[in-house]
Design a protein around this motif. Structure first.
Motif, PDB file in Angstrom:
ATOM      1  N   MET A  96      -5.716   2.551  -1.556  1.00  0.00           N
ATOM      2  CA  MET A  96      -5.922   1.230  -0.921  1.00  0.00           C
ATOM      3  C   MET A  96      -6.427   0.113  -1.925  1.00  0.00           C
ATOM      4  SD  MET A  96      -5.800   1.667   2.378  1.00  0.00           S
ATOM      5  CE  MET A  96      -6.394   0.140   3.148  1.00  0.00           C
ATOM      6  N   ASN A  97      -6.026  -0.845  -1.420  1.00  0.00           N
ATOM      7  CA  ASN A  97      -6.456  -2.279  -2.323  1.00  0.00           C
ATOM      8  C   ASN A  97      -5.853  -1.888  -3.593  1.00  0.00           C
ATOM      9  OD1 ASN A  97      -8.982  -1.573  -0.209  1.00  0.00           O
ATOM     10  ND2 ASN A  97      -8.100  -3.430  -0.017  1.00  0.00           N
ATOM     11  N   GLY A  98      -4.994  -1.395  -3.840  1.00  0.00           N
ATOM     12  CA  GLY A  98      -4.329  -1.387  -5.292  1.00  0.00           C
ATOM     13  C   GLY A  98      -4.776  -0.246  -6.121  1.00  0.00           C
ATOM     14  N   LEU A  99      -5.894   0.466  -5.655  1.00  0.00           N
ATOM     15  CA  LEU A  99      -6.615   1.608  -6.542  1.00  0.00           C
ATOM     16  C   LEU A  99      -6.239   2.879  -6.017  1.00  0.00           C
ATOM     17  CD1 LEU A  99      -8.742   2.243  -8.701  1.00  0.00           C
ATOM     18  CD2 LEU A  99     -10.543   2.270  -6.910  1.00  0.00           C
ATOM     19  N   VAL A 100      -5.819   3.585  -7.011  1.00  0.00           N
ATOM     20  CA  VAL A 100      -5.528   5.216  -6.539  1.00  0.00           C
ATOM     21  C   VAL A 100      -6.520   6.073  -7.074  1.00  0.00           C
ATOM     22  CG1 VAL A 100      -3.911   7.095  -6.882  1.00  0.00           C
ATOM     23  CG2 VAL A 100      -2.994   4.878  -6.767  1.00  0.00           C
TER      24      VAL A 100
ATOM     25  N   ALA B  90      -3.481  -7.885  -0.669  1.00  0.00           N
ATOM     26  CA  ALA B  90      -3.701  -6.412  -0.591  1.00  0.00           C
ATOM     27  C   ALA B  90      -5.328  -6.484  -0.714  1.00  0.00           C
ATOM     28  CB  ALA B  90      -3.006  -5.904  -1.841  1.00  0.00           C
TER      29      ALA B  90
ATOM     30  N   GLY C 105       3.936  -2.387  -5.355  1.00  0.00           N
ATOM     31  CA  GLY C 105       3.116  -1.283  -5.264  1.00  0.00           C
ATOM     32  C   GLY C 105       3.404  -0.183  -5.878  1.00  0.00           C
TER      33      GLY C 105
ATOM     34  N   VAL D 118       1.983   1.960  -3.366  1.00  0.00           N
ATOM     35  CA  VAL D 118       1.063   2.528  -4.274  1.00  0.00           C
ATOM     36  C   VAL D 118       1.052   3.665  -3.987  1.00  0.00           C
ATOM     37  CG1 VAL D 118      -1.224   2.434  -4.919  1.00  0.00           C
ATOM     38  CG2 VAL D 118      -0.349   0.080  -4.401  1.00  0.00           C
TER      39      VAL D 118
ATOM     40  N   GLN E 126     -12.548  -3.274   2.249  1.00  0.00           N
ATOM     41  CA  GLN E 126     -11.972  -2.801   1.015  1.00  0.00           C
ATOM     42  C   GLN E 126     -12.662  -1.279   0.632  1.00  0.00           C
ATOM     43  OE1 GLN E 126     -13.361  -5.882  -1.432  1.00  0.00           O
ATOM     44  NE2 GLN E 126     -11.237  -6.303  -2.019  1.00  0.00           N
ATOM     45  N   PHE E 127     -11.623  -0.532  -0.050  1.00  0.00           N
ATOM     46  CA  PHE E 127     -11.974   0.867  -0.452  1.00  0.00           C
ATOM     47  C   PHE E 127     -12.526   0.589  -2.054  1.00  0.00           C
ATOM     48  CE2 PHE E 127     -10.128   2.189   3.191  1.00  0.00           C
ATOM     49  CZ  PHE E 127     -10.666   3.381   3.554  1.00  0.00           C
ATOM     50  N   THR E 128     -13.773   0.675  -2.326  1.00  0.00           N
ATOM     51  CA  THR E 128     -14.266   0.397  -3.632  1.00  0.00           C
ATOM     52  C   THR E 128     -14.678   2.092  -4.310  1.00  0.00           C
ATOM     53  OG1 THR E 128     -16.411  -0.316  -2.513  1.00  0.00           O
ATOM     54  CG2 THR E 128     -14.928  -1.981  -3.281  1.00  0.00           C
ATOM     55  N   PRO E 129     -14.939   1.943  -5.540  1.00  0.00           N
ATOM     56  CA  PRO E 129     -15.267   3.072  -6.094  1.00  0.00           C
ATOM     57  C   PRO E 129     -16.851   3.208  -5.860  1.00  0.00           C
ATOM     58  CG  PRO E 129     -14.139   1.709  -7.645  1.00  0.00           C
ATOM     59  CD  PRO E 129     -14.426   0.871  -6.543  1.00  0.00           C
TER      60      PRO E 129
ATOM     61  N   GLN F  53      -1.427   3.961 -13.028  1.00  0.00           N
ATOM     62  CA  GLN F  53      -2.520   4.483 -13.165  1.00  0.00           C
ATOM     63  C   GLN F  53      -2.615   5.892 -13.706  1.00  0.00           C
ATOM     64  OE1 GLN F  53      -5.052   2.913  -9.717  1.00  0.00           O
ATOM     65  NE2 GLN F  53      -3.415   1.623  -9.345  1.00  0.00           N
TER      66      GLN F  53
ATOM     67  N   ASN G 172       0.933  -1.132  -0.045  1.00  0.00           N
ATOM     68  CA  ASN G 172       0.214  -0.126  -0.016  1.00  0.00           C
ATOM     69  C   ASN G 172       0.866   1.273  -0.061  1.00  0.00           C
ATOM     70  OD1 ASN G 172      -1.874  -1.792   0.182  1.00  0.00           O
ATOM     71  ND2 ASN G 172      -2.779  -1.198   2.096  1.00  0.00           N
TER      72      ASN G 172
ATOM     73  N   ALA H 273       2.220   6.422  -7.125  1.00  0.00           N
ATOM     74  CA  ALA H 273       1.249   7.436  -7.595  1.00  0.00           C
ATOM     75  C   ALA H 273       1.605   8.858  -7.331  1.00  0.00           C
ATOM     76  CB  ALA H 273      -0.191   7.006  -6.888  1.00  0.00           C
TER      77      ALA H 273
ATOM     78  N   GLY I 169       1.001   1.817  -8.474  1.00  0.00           N
ATOM     79  CA  GLY I 169       0.457   3.095  -8.205  1.00  0.00           C
ATOM     80  C   GLY I 169       0.881   4.028  -9.432  1.00  0.00           C
TER      81      GLY I 169
END
Lengths: 163, 163, 163, 163
Positions: free
Chosen positions: C140-144, D39, D123, C124, C158-161, D130, C121, C128, D127
């Motif tokens: 979080m969870n691979g998503l920026v 993750a 990671g 990431v 999880q942090f989801t869209p 994206q 994390n 980013a 990051g």
């Protein structure tokens, strides 16, 4: 020879709670399961859970039940994983059992930590139990000792020989 | 009681070479150092390195030297970490020593791996050595045994009792 | 380009309390220190601690102070490690800062666990922040993602869209 | 947005061979599988293996095949895990691809080591990919950079900016 492992809780088995807005450790599946899996054991063994408690929360009733489980077990070699704060107290309760070899162990840091002492400590207990005479022992900080001969040092957390 | 740990090499001590364009494992500092550090040991001990070899590369000369180190040691309880492939052969060489308790152990996966059996195995050796009679023992896969009574299974890599 | 890392507490930094008869976690030194040490970083960075709190315990006053620290920092790229439960709330408080790139991250399991998501994390967030436009992001969870576009799922963590 | 991960081998994927009398590493299942599992990713992704080689052993033919895999992929964001010694050479081969964002990463120590940089490095790649414009990038030691702008320092093993 068969070894019975009994989980009672304590630091060694603490995991991290994943629940919503909870931020605490919780006692989860026995560390012994994960430790033995890595060791590809050839010994005969069984794992049982008596209870999952911080050792400060273990009651006289809990200890009675643990003594009973040990007495009724067909195995005469038993490794008990236990919180360190009252490990000696539980050893004392177990000391009425005269015909079995029982080794108590635990950990200063949860087995889930990469810098835990859990795997080593369980190893010490497993190595000791195979040649010890019947009696109640504590295996912590590398030392295997009759339970009356050691006590936890409140400053360092180590189990050291009594003077 | 004091325990002498002797490093001879083997999988347990393998680290990853960081040199330019090298891509190999190399035998580095004893795993025992890192394992005991996590355990906050209260036992009296010393760590010594005899040599750092894959056990297939250990010569008759090396084994002579190891026997000599054990004979000259003031400690009468010795844990030797060793590669698994010729652990039994080294145990045989050591068997002329009659007045000391010597336990050989090692690992299937390097101690540097997060899924290693090293800490448990060293624990088994440390637990066993405190109550065993003089003799040469192998402590692998949770089993502590006189060296002649076990052998490495070529298929599974485990040390199992001889039929 | 220099990155400022700010510790606020949360699961990522939880360690195990070693005190006498205590059986709880505590927020300790920043996980970022240990993660970056393994990475041998060539980037220019600084690590600062704002506070060490479970994110449920962060007050409006704490958030004001964090905003102030970010505003006064000479760095215009800031990674904040934070508990996950109120990460979005802190992101909202930070959103009045328009001229800096701020990425919030944390962990579902403490960095001290061998099965933690912490190192990934933080990676990431570091990857980013080097190319993102000014704004407040959650990694979080691979998503920026811009902070408003995601929320923590109470069931999975999880942090989801957002739909 | 979907990310394609491609395994080519290298230190990051090195495991320890368990075969009889072998004492060597081998490139095994992609580290990315284990890293992403921890993750709990919410991103869309696929993992593919091109080959499993130390990067010193990668041939011109291998690189042609890797370029072809990237060109034919339906994904336009690709993370390639790769040995560090010839990472720059592979990046050069990939540089004829103009319409995709490709980030190469790897590790100084195998992901199986408890003190690995693998999870952090992957990671960083995840990051960065994206928000980066199309092009070929290297993500090592915390720094994300167009491939031509960094090179591996033969003394430290770090990827540092070219003077």
């Amino acid at each position: 020879m068969k070894i019975l492992f009994i989980q009672t809780g304590g630091t060694i088995d603490k995991d991290y709670a994943k629940v919503w807005q909870a931020y605490d450790f919780e006692i989860n599946t026995p560390a012994v399961v994960r430790i033995l899996k890595l060791a590809s054991p050839v010994i005969d063994y069984k794992i049982k859970s008596a209870f999952k408690k911080d050792s400060m929360d273990i009651t006289a009733q809990d200890r009675k039940r643990l003594v009973s489980i040990c007495q009724k077990a067909t195995e005469d070699r038993i490794v008990i994983t236990h919180g360190t704060d009252t490990m000696s107290k539980t050893a004392e309760a177990l000391s009425l059992i005269k015909d079995k070899t029982i080794v108590l162990t635990g950990a200063a840091r949860p087995e889930h930590f990469y810098d835990s002492d859990a795997a080593f400590n369980v190893g010490v207990a497993v190595g000791a139990i195979q040649s010890l005479q019947p009696g109640i022992y504590i295996a912590m900080n590398g030392l295997v000792s009759p339970w009356q001969a050691v006590k936890k040092n409140p400053d360092t957390g180590q189990f050291t020989p009594k003077a």
